[in-house]
Design an enzyme around this catalytic site. Structure first.
Site, PDB file in Angstrom:
ATOM      1  N   ARG A   4       0.923  -1.191  -0.171  1.00 49.64           N
ATOM      2  CA  ARG A   4      -0.008  -0.040   0.167  1.00 49.64           C
ATOM      3  C   ARG A   4       0.958   1.276   0.159  1.00 49.64           C
ATOM      4  O   ARG A   4       1.831   1.285   0.554  1.00 49.64           O
ATOM      5  CB  ARG A   4      -0.745  -0.060   1.091  1.00 49.64           C
ATOM      6  N   THR A  39      -9.796   0.043  -9.980  1.00 51.97           N
ATOM      7  CA  THR A  39      -8.762  -0.864  -9.331  1.00 51.97           C
ATOM      8  C   THR A  39      -8.931  -2.077 -10.191  1.00 51.97           C
ATOM      9  O   THR A  39      -9.783  -1.866 -11.122  1.00 51.97           O
ATOM     10  CB  THR A  39      -9.039  -1.226  -7.850  1.00 51.97           C
ATOM     11  N   THR A  96      -4.112  -0.887  -7.514  1.00 52.68           N
ATOM     12  CA  THR A  96      -4.988   0.022  -7.675  1.00 52.68           C
ATOM     13  C   THR A  96      -4.068   1.473  -7.720  1.00 52.68           C
ATOM     14  O   THR A  96      -2.949   1.313  -7.339  1.00 52.68           O
ATOM     15  CB  THR A  96      -6.102   0.199  -6.538  1.00 52.68           C
ATOM     16  N   GLU A 125      -6.311   3.945  -7.423  1.00 51.10           N
ATOM     17  CA  GLU A 125      -7.518   4.775  -6.539  1.00 51.10           C
ATOM     18  C   GLU A 125      -8.592   5.149  -7.488  1.00 51.10           C
ATOM     19  O   GLU A 125      -9.085   4.187  -8.314  1.00 51.10           O
ATOM     20  CB  GLU A 125      -7.000   5.698  -5.589  1.00 51.10           C
ATOM     21  N   ASP A 158      -7.965   8.423   0.260  1.00 55.43           N
ATOM     22  CA  ASP A 158      -8.460   7.240   1.173  1.00 55.43           C
ATOM     23  C   ASP A 158      -8.698   7.396   2.331  1.00 55.43           C
ATOM     24  O   ASP A 158      -9.013   6.820   3.383  1.00 55.43           O
ATOM     25  CB  ASP A 158      -7.995   6.014   0.671  1.00 55.43           C
ATOM     26  N   SER A 195      -7.673   0.676   3.326  1.00 59.29           N
ATOM     27  CA  SER A 195      -8.526   0.174   2.016  1.00 59.29           C
ATOM     28  C   SER A 195      -9.708  -0.929   2.078  1.00 59.29           C
ATOM     29  O   SER A 195      -9.776  -1.341   3.093  1.00 59.29           O
ATOM     30  CB  SER A 195      -7.241  -0.392   1.177  1.00 59.29           C
ATOM     31  N   SER A 196     -10.460  -0.879   0.875  1.00 64.83           N
ATOM     32  CA  SER A 196     -11.389  -1.921   0.982  1.00 64.83           C
ATOM     33  C   SER A 196     -11.008  -3.223   0.087  1.00 64.83           C
ATOM     34  O   SER A 196     -11.727  -4.599   0.017  1.00 64.83           O
ATOM     35  CB  SER A 196     -12.641  -1.394   0.449  1.00 64.83           C
ATOM     36  N   GLY A 229     -13.639  -2.173  -7.110  1.00 63.65           N
ATOM     37  CA  GLY A 229     -15.046  -1.573  -6.717  1.00 63.65           C
ATOM     38  C   GLY A 229     -15.169  -0.570  -5.809  1.00 63.65           C
ATOM     39  O   GLY A 229     -16.305  -0.346  -5.061  1.00 63.65           O
ATOM     40  N   GLY A 230     -13.962   0.016  -5.262  1.00 65.18           N
ATOM     41  CA  GLY A 230     -13.970   0.882  -4.085  1.00 65.18           C
ATOM     42  C   GLY A 230     -14.639   0.127  -2.850  1.00 65.18           C
ATOM     43  O   GLY A 230     -14.481  -1.054  -2.660  1.00 65.18           O
TER      44      GLY A 230
END
Length: 597
Positions: free
Chosen positions: A129, A418, A436, A438, A458, A482-483, A503-504
């Site tokens: 990340r 992403t 990603t 973002e 984010d 993050s998701s 997909g966020g």
């Protein structure tokens, strides 16, 4: 190179089974027949496209790769066919994705990786990340009055750029699990960048829609709008600067990205972005490290569902949803049951309430990771689902927490641009990686042929709520929540499903639904991916427009849910592993395919 990929039969001896009838073409998704932007594709790619269009999985015995663009999948397939590992194939896939799908991922972004080692049986998770610059402050996204900036005011330009992690993650995965020569993994991407690749329908459409923001910075404008005109579907697009960057990484390793001329150009681009400069510095790149994190695994039925822990909320939230549903007989209820979707929707709401309160970068704030998925806590939350109607309101629970500080709820925005890669190699190793930059096209800043992320948005733009600190606020060196939910599902210690999606924050719902559809409702991976989306995060039930999901609107409203019909563009890529071999699925909502042998 264009002919190698598109105009002649595929050069490797892939067997994509079964062979599908011509009527599958009648069901082709809008992008499927020309996913690469060309009218003529190799037979093996066409077979994979037809499989997806016909709702059938691709079958194989030895190895498989599923990702978001056929050219990237072909690159990974070449590596696997030559005996490379899943880690090797990932490097090749990511290098091509950064070229042909630059709006979603690339060298300027970050990723989470979940790895199953067939030799040891271990599950390892790597955190690539992005990090906040050391010069970032908690008020980075606030105006002079202390109020949050507008989202796109913050995104476009240097302010939103975090230290990229993807190149370091590619190197780390190869160092740990690679078998192939490092430099060879970039060959396809370099030739495609030099000779040109066909612009896909999705890329062309996104360029046109994003013209205003893409045109603000010279290198980005010149690349996507050559001669002042947006690139169009089927155009041949070349990226010599990207090829040169890849040559440097191939020859010298990923370290060349984090110091020297490439790093200098990244910093200069960020700090001089007109109208919205950022604070990224050379020291941020020099200090960047990939981190191994403990995998988060939750029991579901007879399975262990394993994924990435904080700073990702993916595995914890997916795990909570599945854990709460474990005591309910979804298999008997079936996919056509309104009550099944009531349970799934409210379990998701409860999990998202905890996500907003507790989940962030555990290097900076205490996160009750074990408490959030402890069986007794999950059971207490599951009891809330026992009624017949939608829960009137939802609030965070109180998991066991060895730190007294309680956080305020976060409502940071997370957008769905992403990508996801699923791979199983011939040795039985499995890789699930979500990657990603973002927002679509990230910060819109292009340097040396790749786009830089806007991952810092984010973070929560607010630092406190009513005087209570927000866990996911900006701090120097911190990684934004993050998701992303790259997931490997195991049974008796061996993988049975490799899955993930873009997909966020809806990634969590997409992945949970697909796991349930496969394990509880008996759908194969392609059917599970194809199943219409119904996603509830914060109270409103999103139903996928243009699908049978909308048939449930009245019933869900009668149960007490607010309902919103909208596009839900996931990008699920999944591989199931069983006694009869491998089956791969790719999301018809995007351009990807699965290939195997």
């Amino acid at each position: 190179m264009l002919s190698r990929h598109l105009l002649y039969p595929f050069v490797l001896s892939f067997s994509v089974l079964p062979v599908f009838a011509q009527e599958a073409a009648d069901a082709v998704a809008p992008e499927a027949g020309s996913a690469t932007g060309a009218g003529d594709v190799s037979p093996v790619v066409q077979a994979a496209l037809d499989a997806k269009a016909g709702g059938q999985p691709v079958e194989a015995q030895n190895w498989m790769v599923a990702a978001a663009n056929p050219l990237a999948v072909e690159a990974g397939a070449r590596i696997l066919e030559a005996g490379g590992s899943a880690a090797d194939a990932m490097v090749a896939v990511q290098a091509v994705l950064g070229l042909v799908e630059p709006q979603s991922s690339g060298l300027g972004g970050g990723a989470f990786l979940v790895w199953y080692d067939a030799r040891t049986g271990d599950v390892t998770t790597l955190d690539g990340r992005e990090t906040a610059p050391l010069a970032a402050t908690p008020t980075l996204f606030q105006n002079d009055a202390g109020e949050p900036m507008g989202f796109f005011d913050a995104v476009v330009g240097g302010r939103s750029v975090g230290t990229p992690g993807t190149p370091a993650l590619m190197q780390e995965a190869h160092d740990r699990w690679g078998k192939s020569d490092w430099a060879s993994l970039f060959a396809d991407a370099i030739v495609l960048a030099d000779d040109g690749f066909p612009v896909s329908p999705r890329l062309a459409a996104m360029v046109t829609r994003g013209e205003d923001r893409l045109s603000r910075f010279g290198p980005t404008r010149d690349y996507f709008f050559p001669g002042g005109t947006a690139v169009a579907e089927g155009d041949t697009l070349r990226n010599a600067a990207y090829a040169d960057t890849l040559r440097s990484i191939a020859a010298q390793g990923a370290g060349v990205f984090y110091s020297g001329p490439i790093a200098d150009d990244i910093v200069k681009t960020v700090r001089t972005a007109a109208g919205n400069p950022g604070v990224l510095a050379s020291i941020d790149l020099a200090l960047y490290q990939v981190k191994e994190r403990p995998a988060v695994c939750v029991k579901y039925r007879e399975h262990d569902v394993c994924g990435m822990g904080p700073p990702s909320s993916g595995a914890l939230t997916v795990g909570q949803i599945l854990g709460m549903l474990d005591s309910y007989d979804l298999a008997t209820l079936g996919a056509d049951s309104d009550d099944a979707w009531r349970l799934l929707g409210d379990a998701s709401r409860l999990a998202f309430a905890d996500r907003g309160r507790y989940m962030a970068d555990s290097d900076f704030v205490p996160v009750p990771t074990q408490g959030l998925v402890a069986p007794e806590y999950i059971a207490s939350r599951a009891e809330l689902l026992a009624g017949d109607d939608a829960l009137p309101e939802v609030s965070p629970g109180t998991p066991e927490f060895d730190h007294a500080l309680m956080w305020a709820d976060d409502q940071s925005i997370e957008f769905p641009s992403t990508s996801h890669i699923s791979i199983v190699d011939a040795d039985g190793n499995a890789l699930s990686m979500t990657t990603t930059i973002e927002n679509g096209f990230g910060s819109r800043l292009m340097v040396r042929g790749f786009l830089l992320n806007n991952e810092l948005t984010d973070f929560s733009f607010r630092t406190h709520s009513d005087g209570v600190p927000i866990a996911n606020r900006v701090e120097p060196g911190k990684r934004p929540r993050s998701s992303m939910a790259p997931t490997i599902v195991l049974k008796d210690g061996e993988p049975v499903l490799v899955v993930g999606s873009p997909g966020g924050s809806r990634i969590i719902g997409y992945v949970a639904k697909t796991i349930i559809a496969h394990l509880d409702w008996g759908l194969d991976v392609q059917q599970a991916i194809d199943l219409p989306h119904l996603v509830n995060r914060f109270g409103t039930y999103d139903l996928e427009q243009g699908t049978t999901a909308t048939d449930r609107q009245a019933a869900l409203e009668a149960l007490g849910f607010e309902v919103n019909v909208r596009d839900l563009t996931s990008g699920l890529h999944a591989i199931s592993i069983g006694e009869d071999g491998l089956r791969g699925g790719a999301d018809p909502r995007r351009e990807g395919i699965a290939l195997g042998q």
